[in-house]
Design an enzyme around this catalytic site. Structure first.
Site, PDB file in Angstrom:
ATOM      1  N   ASP A  67      -6.412  17.824 -15.642  1.00 58.89           N
ATOM      2  CA  ASP A  67      -6.762  16.461 -15.999  1.00 58.89           C
ATOM      3  C   ASP A  67      -6.390  16.282 -17.472  1.00 58.89           C
ATOM      4  O   ASP A  67      -7.021  16.857 -18.354  1.00 58.89           O
ATOM      5  CB  ASP A  67      -8.264  16.238 -15.756  1.00 58.89           C
ATOM      6  N   LYS A 101      -8.047   5.014 -19.603  1.00 62.58           N
ATOM      7  CA  LYS A 101      -8.313   5.429 -20.972  1.00 62.58           C
ATOM      8  C   LYS A 101      -7.074   5.176 -21.848  1.00 62.58           C
ATOM      9  O   LYS A 101      -6.672   4.041 -21.992  1.00 62.58           O
ATOM     10  CB  LYS A 101      -8.764   6.889 -20.976  1.00 62.58           C
ATOM     11  N   TYR A 130     -15.731  15.899 -16.086  1.00 63.65           N
ATOM     12  CA  TYR A 130     -16.326  14.561 -16.083  1.00 63.65           C
ATOM     13  C   TYR A 130     -17.368  14.473 -14.949  1.00 63.65           C
ATOM     14  O   TYR A 130     -17.165  15.044 -13.877  1.00 63.65           O
ATOM     15  CB  TYR A 130     -15.201  13.533 -15.913  1.00 63.65           C
ATOM     16  N   ARG A 181       0.845  -1.210   0.000  1.00 61.00           N
ATOM     17  CA  ARG A 181       0.000   0.000   0.000  1.00 61.00           C
ATOM     18  C   ARG A 181       0.876   1.254   0.000  1.00 61.00           C
ATOM     19  O   ARG A 181       0.450   2.337  -0.379  1.00 61.00           O
ATOM     20  CB  ARG A 181      -0.979   0.001   1.188  1.00 61.00           C
TER      21      ARG A 181
END
Ligand code: LCS
Length: 397
Positions: free
Chosen positions: A185, A210, A113, A60
């Site tokens: 972004d 993406k 978005y 982690r």
């Protein structure tokens, strides 16, 4: 070998950040599928925790496969450091948490978005972090919307799904004067087409689901920026909120990103061709594609992007019902959200990716009920067009 930083983008996507001598001479980076790491002794374990000594501790915090991806993203964005997350939204939320606290204000591009919009709403409801959505098209407009408590400007460019473009150097120069952080972004452009950090922003985020991944088989996020900021996010928000990427998913991205440059060239070429065809069709009212020479902001596009990207939107000469009819006629092109995959995908933003935004605000953002978004894939463009054309032709013109 040359210093990695001096290699060209097309070479960096394949080679950067990986030395096979450090990984058992494997040509392809191994998947270190382990949750934890062993310490040679109690003392060394304690030193790794206190950071007196380097070395892996727990996945982690850091993992060798994930670290290769993170460094490669940094190389591609020409950043000091990179960081990977379990989704694009985990990267977006970590970035916003890094630069805001309760009662701060975020200045945001006119559109974002849908889930980013939802997150901004949540930050407002939960922590009184207000957001203003604005055009950001001129110095005057940017300055007018900055408040005394603005700590962050958050932009998508091109904006999902309207494909409007924001002038990154204009925004960053004004924000810098006022000590405000700028987050971009860069999902739609990818570092191949646009490098926001070189244009002055502080943090770049991506839905790596993406184009970075490129094959529709992984949900992931990445971020790049200066070493201190990235290190801080790694040791606080990412560690303690825990939105980490799995080693296997990092490996899929390392594999996918190798072909980013060739894929983007093909996505752009296909999108240019499809945009040109759509513009000529009598049943199409408007096409929004940054790579179109007649795009309202084409000179800005030329200034900050290498090419227009692989996504375009279009409106039909007709009603919402006509849009539903056309989409349902498609035979090759799947109806699906997401973008940047090998497959051309079509979706209806108002009822899908941006449905969470109240209708009034959606329309202000330019998302009408007749707007369709096409993520142009890697197929032969003639086949993509043939499918679109036969569907469009079923409407009477
Ligand atoms: N930023 C942008 C610009 C996006 O388009 C998306 C997802 C995200 C962040 C979030 O990334 P995720 O957590 O999904 O990896 N956009 C989507 C879209 O337009 N269709 O489906 C998802």
């Amino acid at each position: 070998m040359k210093n990695e930083k001096d290699l060209q983008f097309e070479t960096k996507v394949v080679h950067s950040s990986y030395n096979s001598n450090k990984h058992g001479e494997c040509l392809t980076p191994p998947i270190y599928q382990t949750s934890t790491f062993t310490f040679p002794s109690m003392e060394q374990g304690a030193k790794r925790f206190s950071q007196e000594q380097g070395g892996y501790v727990y996945s982690r915090l850091e993992n060798p496969t994930v670290a290769i991806l993170e460094d490669r993203i940094a190389q591609l964005e020409e950043a000091e450091a990179g960081l990977a997350f379990s989704s694009g939204m985990a990267a977006v939320s970590a970035a916003l948490m890094e630069v805001t606290k309760t009662n701060d204000h975020i200045l945001c591009s006119k559109g974002v978005y849908g889930c980013t919009f939802g997150l901004l709403q949540w930050l407002k409801d939960k922590h009184n972090i207000q957001s203003t959505f604005a055009d950001l098209g001129s110095e005057e407009e940017i300055k007018r919307n900055i408040q005394t408590n603005t700590t962050c400007v958050y932009i998508e460019t091109p904006i999902n799904p309207t494909m409007q473009v924001i002038d990154i150097p204009l925004v960053t120069s004004i924000a810098k004067e006022k000590g405000i952080k700028v987050i971009v972004d860069n999902t739609f452009s990818t570092p191949y087409l646009q490098k926001p950090l070189k244009l002055g922003c502080d943090l770049v985020v991506h839905s790596a689901t993406k184009y970075i991944g490129g094959h529709g088989d992984v949900i992931a996020g990445v971020m790049a920026g200066n070493a201190d900021m990235i290190d801080n996010i790694k040791k606080t928000v990412r560690k303690d909120f825990g939105g980490v990427l799995s080693p296997f998913d990092a490996w899929l991205l390392i594999r996918g990103v190798k072909t980013l440059a060739v894929r983007m060239d093909r996505h752009c070429e296909n999108a240019e061709k499809i945009a040109a065809q759509l513009k000529k069709h009598p049943n199409v009212k408007a096409v929004y594609y940054p790579g179109d020479k007649e795009h309202a902001q084409s000179s800005l596009v030329k200034k900050q992007m290498r090419r227009g990207g692989g996504v375009l939107s279009f409106e039909l000469n007709g009603s919402y019902e006509d849009a539903v009819h056309v989409v349902n006629q498609l035979q090759l092109i799947p109806i699906a959200v997401s973008l940047g995959d090998a497959e051309t995908l079509i979706q209806h933003p108002a009822s899908m990716t941006h449905a969470v935004i109240p209708p009034e605000q959606r329309v202000k953002m330019g998302i009408t009920n007749e707007l369709l978004r096409l993520s142009v894939g890697l197929e032969a463009w003639e086949d993509i067009w043939q499918d679109l054309e036969q569907a469009l032709n079923t409407l009477s013109s």
